[in-house]
Scaffold this active site. Sequence first.
Site, short mmCIF file in Angstrom:
data_model
loop_
_atom_site.label_atom_id
_atom_site.label_comp_id
_atom_site.label_asym_id
_atom_site.label_seq_id
_atom_site.Cartn_x
_atom_site.Cartn_y
_atom_site.Cartn_z
N TYR A 104 0.84 -1.19 0.00
CA TYR A 104 0.00 0.00 0.00
C TYR A 104 0.88 1.25 0.00
O TYR A 104 0.58 2.23 -0.68
CB TYR A 104 -0.94 0.00 1.21
CG TYR A 104 -1.94 -1.11 1.16
CD1 TYR A 104 -3.14 -0.96 0.46
CD2 TYR A 104 -1.71 -2.33 1.79
CE1 TYR A 104 -4.07 -1.98 0.40
CE2 TYR A 104 -2.64 -3.36 1.74
CZ TYR A 104 -3.81 -3.19 1.04
OH TYR A 104 -4.72 -4.21 0.97
N ASN A 127 -12.96 -0.34 -4.39
CA ASN A 127 -12.87 -0.65 -5.81
C ASN A 127 -14.05 -1.54 -6.21
O ASN A 127 -14.18 -2.65 -5.73
CB ASN A 127 -11.54 -1.38 -6.07
CG ASN A 127 -11.43 -1.96 -7.45
OD1 ASN A 127 -12.12 -1.54 -8.38
ND2 ASN A 127 -10.57 -2.95 -7.59
N CYS A 135 -6.87 -4.96 -7.38
CA CYS A 135 -6.50 -4.66 -5.99
C CYS A 135 -5.89 -5.88 -5.31
O CYS A 135 -5.22 -5.73 -4.28
CB CYS A 135 -7.68 -4.10 -5.22
SG CYS A 135 -9.17 -5.07 -5.32
N HIS A 136 -6.07 -7.07 -5.88
CA HIS A 136 -5.44 -8.26 -5.30
C HIS A 136 -3.91 -8.20 -5.40
O HIS A 136 -3.23 -8.94 -4.70
CB HIS A 136 -5.97 -9.54 -5.97
CG HIS A 136 -5.68 -9.66 -7.42
ND1 HIS A 136 -6.50 -9.09 -8.40
CD2 HIS A 136 -4.66 -10.25 -8.09
CE1 HIS A 136 -5.98 -9.36 -9.59
NE2 HIS A 136 -4.87 -10.05 -9.42
N GLU A 162 -1.09 -15.64 -11.35
CA GLU A 162 -0.31 -14.64 -12.06
C GLU A 162 1.20 -14.83 -11.87
O GLU A 162 1.99 -14.10 -12.46
CB GLU A 162 -0.71 -13.24 -11.59
CG GLU A 162 -2.14 -12.89 -11.97
CD GLU A 162 -2.56 -11.51 -11.50
OE1 GLU A 162 -1.77 -10.83 -10.78
OE2 GLU A 162 -3.67 -11.08 -11.85
#
Length: 170
Positions: A104, A127, A135-136, A162
């Site tokens: 963050y 979001n 946001c993950h 990912e």
Amino acid sequence: MFTRSRLASPLGDLVAITAPDGTIHALEFADDLNRLHRLFTRHHGDGAVADGEAPPALASALAAYFAGHLTAIDVLPVARIGTPFQQAAWAALRAIPAGETRSYGQQAAGMGKPSATRAVGLANGANPIGIIVPCHRVIGSNGALTGYAAGVERKAWLLRHEGALPPLLA
């Protein structure tokens, strides 16, 4: 009139709300429709929504993403909603490449607001367009998987998918 559609994913069904031009205004897991409704009405009031088919570009991009083509979602059009700060935070999220994470604090610094870590966390939590506005990909400064409305298990799955987390040992 907005269209609400349901899309399958390996993590459970997703519900999308799109405008007639295909712009995505909300995307959430179907098991949290209260959150979807709350975030959508925050930006659109009681905007008319009818059930229908997802835009083909959205359906095919999400299917491709879940099949391993991680950049397929990067070109999807998302609504310009939220406060100016939220818009900046959400744009910063879309700039994080698949396979990478940010804290963050790193996100706040990248926005030119290094002291706005908490505000970034609040913006990310508001979001309305999960996965596509990723946001993950934001984690705690200590590497902890914190703060994901759809659950830490889903966040971990997405990050593993990912390549940002090592695979689980069998």
